[in-house]
Every structure is written in C-alpha cells, then in structure tokens.
Design a protein around this motif. Structure first.
Motif, mmCIF file in Angstrom:
data_model
loop_
_atom_site.group_PDB
_atom_site.id
_atom_site.type_symbol
_atom_site.label_atom_id
_atom_site.label_comp_id
_atom_site.label_asym_id
_atom_site.label_seq_id
_atom_site.Cartn_x
_atom_site.Cartn_y
_atom_site.Cartn_z
ATOM 1 N N MET A 64 0.838 -1.196 0.000
ATOM 2 C CA MET A 64 0.000 0.000 0.000
ATOM 3 C C MET A 64 0.881 1.257 0.000
ATOM 4 N N VAL A 67 2.312 1.854 -3.412
ATOM 5 C CA VAL A 67 1.335 2.464 -4.322
ATOM 6 C C VAL A 67 1.190 3.948 -3.991
ATOM 7 N N LYS A 68 1.105 4.236 -2.702
ATOM 8 C CA LYS A 68 0.972 5.639 -2.256
ATOM 9 C C LYS A 68 2.139 6.478 -2.756
ATOM 10 N N ILE A 81 2.767 0.249 -9.576
ATOM 11 C CA ILE A 81 1.424 0.191 -8.991
ATOM 12 C C ILE A 81 0.808 -1.187 -9.230
ATOM 13 N N ALA A 85 -0.353 -3.749 -6.476
ATOM 14 C CA ALA A 85 -1.797 -3.963 -6.391
ATOM 15 C C ALA A 85 -2.108 -5.456 -6.501
ATOM 16 N N THR A 135 -9.144 -4.165 -3.238
ATOM 17 C CA THR A 135 -7.827 -4.469 -3.812
ATOM 18 C C THR A 135 -7.965 -5.106 -5.201
ATOM 19 N N LEU A 138 -8.462 -2.167 -7.328
ATOM 20 C CA LEU A 138 -7.177 -1.477 -7.480
ATOM 21 C C LEU A 138 -6.329 -2.172 -8.545
ATOM 22 N N LYS A 151 -6.941 5.769 -7.901
ATOM 23 C CA LYS A 151 -7.084 6.607 -6.700
ATOM 24 C C LYS A 151 -8.348 6.265 -5.929
ATOM 25 N N PHE A 154 -7.857 2.931 -4.263
ATOM 26 C CA PHE A 154 -6.885 3.077 -3.177
ATOM 27 C C PHE A 154 -7.585 3.650 -1.938
#
Ligand code: HEC
Length: 174
Positions: A64, A67-68, A81, A85, A135, A138, A151, A154
């Motif tokens: 996570m 990805v952030k 990503i 993911a 998820t 995502l 986004k 997420f």
C-alpha cells in the motif's frame, strides 16, 4: 529464536497426543493419517498462525505504501502500482483464513486481534470482503492504467483497513 525452534519441535508430539486422545484410549488406527496430524498441528499452534497473519498484514501495508509513493509522485509508474496492487489483492484473499478459532486473545499469544472477530464472524468476514473487493478494483484499475480509478480504489482500500481495525483490532497504546 531458540525458544521458537523448541516450540516447533514439541508440536508434533502435542498433535499426536490430541489425535490419540480423540481415539479415547484405543490404539491409533490407520485413519490417523499424516493429513490429520497436520491439521491437529496447525490447530495446536496458534502462534504460527498469528505470526503468519501479521506478516501478511505487514506485506499488505508495504504494498500500500509503495502504491501511495507512486500516487504522490508527479509521474506515477503503473508497473510499480500494478505489481503492488496484484500482491495486495492476493494477500487480501488470504485474510479470512488467518483467523481460525483459538487464535484470539484467549490463546495467551501476543496478538492485537480482538475477541469481537469470533463474536461477530459475519461482520468480520464482511470487513475482509471489503478489502478483497477494493484491492481487486485497485488491481484492475492499475492494469487499465486508469489513474482516477486507481485513486478511488486506493481510497476504498484505506477505508477497508480502518473499518476493520476500528472494530476488530486492539487500539494502539499511545
Ligand atoms: C478484516 C479485518 C482487517 C482488514 C480489512 C485489515 N486489517 Fe490490518 N489487522 C487486522 C487485525 C485483526 C490485526 C491484528 C492481527 C494480530 O495481531 O493477530 C491487524 C494487524 C495489522 C497490522 C499489524 C501487523 C503486525 O505486525 O502486528 C498492520 C500493519 C495492518 N493490519 C495493516 C493493514 C492495512 C494496511 C490494511 C488495509 C490495506 C488492513 N490492515 C486491513 C484486521 C484487518
């Protein structure tokens, strides 16, 4: 880690004792297969289950964060990503199976899992399902390189973490 090794070594004996006592005194039959022994060993070792589920959550948190990091950058890398993911989605699907009976606070093991998990199993499963859905979304959005959808998903995943932790995980001591 020495004590951990010792514990592991004692498990098969404990498991065998369980299987034998289940036969209420009669000689162990051929029915006590290796699979039975393994099931008994898993149930007899809540510590391993707790450790594995904590590692799984740590892995989810790590993905996570990765990805952030991309979402915070000026040019998000969809390969990074996507990779994270996909891992999050796979690990999220493992969550429901990491909470067998006997792995809660009354196991005597070090765990932040609350008894509410086993008192309200449907709600807990629903909270896990939210994470799985988010998820998966995502992962799909990342594959489609759809930044807006990434986004949104997420955000949903973040809500799923918080939603479950609020109800089913011990509050952090400050
Ligand atoms: C269905 C419920 C549920 C969901 C959803 C959930 N968690 Fe958790 N999480 C828990 C529980 C329960 C624990 C405590 C496990 C234990 O100590 O045995 C935990 C523990 C953790 C830990 C601590 C692991 C450790 O080292 O002890 C982290 C980090 C974490 N979660 C991150 C996340 C993140 C990030 C998400 C969302 C992407 C998430 N969790 C979603 C229930 C959930």
């Amino acid at each position: 880690m020495a004590s951990k090794t010792a514990l592991r070594l004692t498990v098969p004996a404990a498991a065998l004792a369980l299987v034998l006592s289940a036969c209420s005194g009669s000689a162990p039959s051929d029915d006590a297969t290796q699979a039975d022994l393994e099931t008994a060993a898993a149930a007899a070792d809540p510590e391993d289950t707790i450790e594995a589920r904590e590692d799984n959550f740590k892995a989810i948190a790590k993905s996570m964060k990765a990805v952030k990091g991309q979402l915070d950058s000026d040019s998000p890398d969809f390969a990074v990503i996507s990779e994270n993911a996909a891992e999050m989605a796979a690990n999220a699907k493992k969550v429901p199976d990491f909470f067998p009976a006997g792995t809660g606070p009354d196991s005597g093991e070090d765990t932040e899992a609350l008894a509410t998990i086993w008192e309200r199993p449907e709600e807990f499963q629903a909270a896990a399902a939210k994470l799985i859905t988010a998820t998966d979304n995502l992962n799909t959005a990342a594959g489609a390189q759809d930044l807006a959808a990434v986004k949104t998903a997420f955000g949903e995943a973040g809500m799923a973490c918080k939603g479950c932790h609020d109800e089913f995980r011990m509050k952090k001591k400050d």
